[in-house]
Motif scaffolding. Sequence first.
Motif, PDB file in Angstrom:
ATOM      1  N   PRO A  82      -6.442   0.624  -0.555  1.00 17.16           N
ATOM      2  CA  PRO A  82      -5.367  -0.405  -0.320  1.00 17.16           C
ATOM      3  C   PRO A  82      -4.569  -0.133   0.813  1.00 17.16           C
ATOM      4  O   PRO A  82      -4.237  -0.849   1.654  1.00 17.16           O
ATOM      5  CB  PRO A  82      -4.636  -0.159  -1.557  1.00 17.16           C
ATOM      6  CG  PRO A  82      -5.604   0.247  -2.770  1.00 17.16           C
ATOM      7  CD  PRO A  82      -6.482   1.254  -2.010  1.00 17.16           C
ATOM      8  N   GLU A  83      -4.440   1.279   1.283  1.00 15.13           N
ATOM      9  CA  GLU A  83      -3.778   1.585   2.384  1.00 15.13           C
ATOM     10  C   GLU A  83      -4.347   1.055   3.570  1.00 15.13           C
ATOM     11  O   GLU A  83      -3.719   1.121   4.768  1.00 15.13           O
ATOM     12  CB  GLU A  83      -3.484   3.156   2.041  1.00 15.13           C
ATOM     13  CG  GLU A  83      -4.544   3.859   2.214  1.00 15.13           C
ATOM     14  CD  GLU A  83      -5.049   4.268   0.899  1.00 15.13           C
ATOM     15  OE1 GLU A  83      -5.695   5.533   0.887  1.00 15.13           O
ATOM     16  OE2 GLU A  83      -4.632   3.685  -0.162  1.00 15.13           O
ATOM     17  N   ASN A  84      -5.600   0.913   3.620  1.00 14.51           N
ATOM     18  CA  ASN A  84      -6.279   0.377   4.822  1.00 14.51           C
ATOM     19  C   ASN A  84      -6.585  -0.864   5.004  1.00 14.51           C
ATOM     20  O   ASN A  84      -7.328  -1.321   5.900  1.00 14.51           O
ATOM     21  CB  ASN A  84      -7.703   1.066   4.994  1.00 14.51           C
ATOM     22  CG  ASN A  84      -7.563   2.568   4.866  1.00 14.51           C
ATOM     23  OD1 ASN A  84      -7.987   3.355   4.319  1.00 14.51           O
ATOM     24  ND2 ASN A  84      -6.755   3.057   6.044  1.00 14.51           N
ATOM     25  N   ARG A  86      -3.781  -3.680   4.782  1.00 16.60           N
ATOM     26  CA  ARG A  86      -2.329  -4.412   4.378  1.00 16.60           C
ATOM     27  C   ARG A  86      -1.730  -4.943   5.212  1.00 16.60           C
ATOM     28  O   ARG A  86      -0.834  -5.777   4.986  1.00 16.60           O
ATOM     29  CB  ARG A  86      -1.445  -3.116   4.014  1.00 16.60           C
ATOM     30  CG  ARG A  86      -1.810  -2.238   3.045  1.00 16.60           C
ATOM     31  CD  ARG A  86      -0.700  -1.362   2.561  1.00 16.60           C
ATOM     32  NE  ARG A  86      -0.447  -0.405   3.731  1.00 16.60           N
ATOM     33  CZ  ARG A  86      -0.180   0.693   3.412  1.00 16.60           C
ATOM     34  NH1 ARG A  86       0.253   1.459   2.108  1.00 16.60           N
ATOM     35  NH2 ARG A  86      -0.017   1.639   4.613  1.00 16.60           N
ATOM     36  N   SER A 109       2.334  -8.360   7.825  1.00 15.02           N
ATOM     37  CA  SER A 109       1.501  -8.146   6.581  1.00 15.02           C
ATOM     38  C   SER A 109       0.626  -9.145   6.055  1.00 15.02           C
ATOM     39  O   SER A 109       0.862 -10.412   6.508  1.00 15.02           O
ATOM     40  CB  SER A 109       2.544  -7.893   5.419  1.00 15.02           C
ATOM     41  OG  SER A 109       3.313  -6.952   5.406  1.00 15.02           O
ATOM     42  N   GLY A 113      -0.824  -7.402   1.107  1.00 13.04           N
ATOM     43  CA  GLY A 113      -0.429  -5.891   1.340  1.00 13.04           C
ATOM     44  C   GLY A 113       0.721  -5.976   1.973  1.00 13.04           C
ATOM     45  O   GLY A 113       1.505  -6.935   2.224  1.00 13.04           O
ATOM     46  N   GLY A 114       1.537  -4.827   2.344  1.00 13.18           N
ATOM     47  CA  GLY A 114       2.386  -4.672   2.887  1.00 13.18           C
ATOM     48  C   GLY A 114       3.739  -5.340   2.200  1.00 13.18           C
ATOM     49  O   GLY A 114       4.087  -5.080   1.021  1.00 13.18           O
ATOM     50  N   ASP A 230      -3.786   1.993  11.302  1.00 19.15           N
ATOM     51  CA  ASP A 230      -4.973   2.394  10.301  1.00 19.15           C
ATOM     52  C   ASP A 230      -4.703   1.442   9.075  1.00 19.15           C
ATOM     53  O   ASP A 230      -5.756   1.466   8.235  1.00 19.15           O
ATOM     54  CB  ASP A 230      -4.677   3.835   9.739  1.00 19.15           C
ATOM     55  CG  ASP A 230      -5.936   4.492   9.213  1.00 19.15           C
ATOM     56  OD1 ASP A 230      -7.049   4.151   9.937  1.00 19.15           O
ATOM     57  OD2 ASP A 230      -5.769   5.317   8.473  1.00 19.15           O
ATOM     58  N   ASP A 231      -3.897   0.368   9.114  1.00 28.64           N
ATOM     59  CA  ASP A 231      -4.125  -0.449   7.817  1.00 28.64           C
ATOM     60  C   ASP A 231      -4.137  -1.734   8.155  1.00 28.64           C
ATOM     61  O   ASP A 231      -3.817  -2.706   7.305  1.00 28.64           O
ATOM     62  CB  ASP A 231      -2.469  -0.370   7.111  1.00 28.64           C
ATOM     63  CG  ASP A 231      -1.159  -0.835   7.978  1.00 28.64           C
ATOM     64  OD1 ASP A 231      -1.631  -1.163   9.195  1.00 28.64           O
ATOM     65  OD2 ASP A 231      -0.427  -0.891   7.593  1.00 28.64           O
TER      66      ASP A 231
END
Length: 614
Positions: A82-84, A86, A109, A113-114, A230-231
Amino acid sequence: MNVPPEPGPDGLRRVPVLVVGGGGAGLTSSLALSDLGVESLLVERHPSTSVQPKAHILNARTMEIFAHHQVAADIRREGSPPENCRAMAWLSSLGGDEPYDRKVLYRTSAYGGGELAERYAKASAQPHANLGQRWLEPLLRRHAEERAPGGLLFHHELLTLDEDGTGVTATVLDRTGGRTFRVRASYVIAADGGKTIGRLRDIPMEGTPTFLEWINLHVRADFSPFIPYDDAVVNRVSSLSDDGTLEHCGVVPMGPRRWGRHSEEWTLMFSRPPGGKEAAELDDETIVKMVRRTLKLPDAHPMDVLSISRWPVEGTLARTFRSGRVFLVGDAAHRHPPSGALGLNTGVQDAHNLAWKLALVLRGNADESLLDSYEPERRPVARRVVERALFSLFNQIAFTSGTGVVPGARPEWNRAQMTALFSDTPDGETRRAVLREYFDTNRITTAHLGLEMGYDYADAGFVTPDHTPRPRTDPLGLLCPQTARPGSRLPHAWLRHRGERVSTHQLHGTPGSFLLFAGAHGGVWREAAKSVAQRHGVRIDAYAVGAPGEPYDVDGEWYRLRGHDEDGVVLVRPDGFVTMRQLTYCAYPEDVLNDALETALGRRAHAASRKGHD
């Protein structure tokens, strides 16, 4: 290893459902039918699943479906953390040394995500996922083959399709061995992208024909030195070329082991407008040079091109989603640009809507008229998706006006505009603020929760209306007001059951079953459900929320969303859509429930049809 189907005494391989096409919609159809206890045979003309990454965003509604069929956990295990995934970012280039190169034009976002996470979490227990079709399809194929050994035949092509009063006879070519055989099926699911069955059945596509050609490159490269985030699930590069025009290219991380800016593989996407040199006329070497120029990649930076695909972009809808015993799903029924990540998701949802209906009709639990509900339920959804994808595509380049770059202007002028945009001056600050206003309209592409799951089937005529007003919808499709009004998707809310926190959707655990949520005084509804389920030969999982020993609502969200009191009830179809709601006490719960189930099973439509012919 699958083997060709064994013919019967009459030379026919008999199967209830023939699925043509082994992409996302076809594979979903196969595994869903297996879970529903229906034998099917899938034929796919290619020797394997897709070798292209293709679509990759799987929205919350699609993940609810995959969770229902026990594949969601594997998708999350193989897909992006999920962190990649968002955000979405717009960049002026990856390389280059002009004052406007390697700048961030905008970042927002995206896809739940975000900053969108809270809004999406209120609507579904399933966050979106990110896994390209090159990896998703083999995963779905594994699951489908485990449930239907020998039921998936790749490198097999449909040649002919003939229908009579009791079924369909297909001629299938084994493209490996060169022999043909015939298949006899009750129904056919066309998940072939429109390659064959639409032509055989003379079903035209209506709407906007090809207006762009899309070129996708699947590459292996290290872009981490050039990607700032990176996200970001998608990076969109819009670079100013030497001739002063803005050129656009999507740079999409595809994993498959590392993700984000450190992905090993990527999809690079760009389009060719009409009037220019057609994509088919461009050789691979020319395409690679064009992409490197647009990205402004340093000449020495390595990029291994694994494959290049060219495909036409259109915005079309099949005139009909059903032709006799043949049903169209996915790209066979609707085609549009990839803007908004709606294509694969809509195809999966088509398959899910159709499978339970076929299963109940084939078992004799539902009237065949239930199959008449597929088109009026799914075609309006697909039309909205096509319309939005077309609009989103052009809206994504509307920000060009905010840069000050003018198509056809002198290169010196456009370079000056881009330089001014990033200048450390009051004018530059103003220009960047204006540009953000343009970019903010792009949220219709990256935050359209209402479009993803806010549709309903109330107008198709196969649910029991409760005569309450339809909630107002957000014209931008950003918001999804949850409601238990008949025709709507079952609202998500968290309940406590047997010491665990469960979503309302998680209590709908058995594929093919109906789900009943009564109020705390719902013992009578549970008893009625047992009787009615036995009468119709279906399963109804029944709960009286708030009664002793039953699920209960901790935070009051389900009580707020359900719309009925403690004497009322909600009945949910096997696909997770509400088919009946009783708002308060009723003296004859079994009769009410029976009438609602007959409507959901198509028997009321059949009775009305017969009455109209008497």
